[in-house]
Write an enzyme that holds these catalytic residues in place. Structure first.
Site, PDB file in Angstrom:
ATOM      1  N   VAL A 145     -58.956 -10.152 -69.062  1.00 19.05           N
ATOM      2  CA  VAL A 145     -58.095 -10.713 -70.103  1.00 19.05           C
ATOM      3  C   VAL A 145     -57.704 -12.077 -69.531  1.00 19.05           C
ATOM      4  O   VAL A 145     -56.875 -12.169 -68.640  1.00 19.05           O
ATOM      5  CB  VAL A 145     -56.880  -9.815 -70.399  1.00 19.05           C
ATOM      6  N   PRO A 146     -58.352 -13.147 -70.035  1.00 18.09           N
ATOM      7  CA  PRO A 146     -58.441 -14.429 -69.326  1.00 18.09           C
ATOM      8  C   PRO A 146     -57.197 -15.322 -69.366  1.00 18.09           C
ATOM      9  O   PRO A 146     -57.204 -16.410 -69.941  1.00 18.09           O
ATOM     10  CB  PRO A 146     -59.627 -15.096 -70.013  1.00 18.09           C
ATOM     11  N   CYS A 147     -56.137 -14.899 -68.689  1.00 18.76           N
ATOM     12  CA  CYS A 147     -54.913 -15.707 -68.665  1.00 18.76           C
ATOM     13  C   CYS A 147     -55.135 -17.055 -67.978  1.00 18.76           C
ATOM     14  O   CYS A 147     -54.352 -17.983 -68.190  1.00 18.76           O
ATOM     15  CB  CYS A 147     -53.761 -14.941 -68.038  1.00 18.76           C
ATOM     16  N   HIS A 148     -56.229 -17.188 -67.217  1.00 21.91           N
ATOM     17  CA  HIS A 148     -56.540 -18.484 -66.600  1.00 21.91           C
ATOM     18  C   HIS A 148     -56.881 -19.531 -67.667  1.00 21.91           C
ATOM     19  O   HIS A 148     -56.857 -20.718 -67.385  1.00 21.91           O
ATOM     20  CB  HIS A 148     -57.688 -18.349 -65.596  1.00 21.91           C
TER      21      HIS A 148
END
Length: 182
Positions: A145-148
């Protein structure tokens, strides 16, 4: 021992950003922990036990529960996978945080970024940029889950639970930032 949905299996795997601890329940991948060296790993496993009510057990080799997450993460770091297709267990997040993370997972594809305020608007809370930042900081499934991919509207990187250098590396892998020279 019979496996149940609540049983938690874990494995530590190497990656381009250092060791990751992956944990999964019968529902799906429940946690990804950065910098999973022994001290971090022990603390994370204790927190998972407290939050999930079941002591995590190290996955046996070839664990059906973790084989696909391990395979997809390796493909992602090799530049061969742009979208994860894993079953996820969202039980470590709820409410606004879960809503923001689900929108991020489905609506911000590989190689793109979104501002904190833009993501807040997408979930119907236009004034909640700081709450989006808190949701990203509590993301139990980073990378997958790409919070970056959530950045400041002025072009700054913003914060990142795995450290800003890790965020830079992930964004460079996805072509958003130039690869570092060294």
């Amino acid at each position: 021992m019979k496996s149940t949905e609540q049983d938690v299996q874990w494995s530590a795997v190497g990656s381009d950003i250092g060791p990751l601890l992956l944990a999964a329940t019968g529902t799906g991948l429940v946690s990804v922990i950065f910098h999973a060296r022994p001290a971090v790993r022990e603390k994370a496993l204790g927190q998972l036990e407290a939050r999930l009510g079941s002591a995590p057990v190290e996955a046996p080799p070839g664990s059906a529960r973790l084989a696909e997450p391990i395979r997809q993460l390796a493909a992602y770091f090799a530049g061969e996978l742009r979208a994860f297709t894993l079953d996820l267990d969202w039980s470590l997040t709820s409410g606004f945080n879960r809503e923001a993370l689900r929108e991020l997972a489905s609506g911000v594809p590989y190689g793109t970024v979104v501002g904190y305020g833009d993501l807040a608007r997408r979930v119907g809370q236009p004034g909640a940029a700081q709450a989006v930042g808190a949701a990203m900081g509590s993301n139990p499934l980073p990378v997958v889950v790409p919070c970056h991919r959530v950045v400041e509207s002025d072009g700054g990187l913003g914060g990142f639970g795995g450290g800003l250098e890790t965020k830079r590396q992930l964004l460079a892998l996805e072509g958003v930032l130039p690869q570092p020279l060294f």
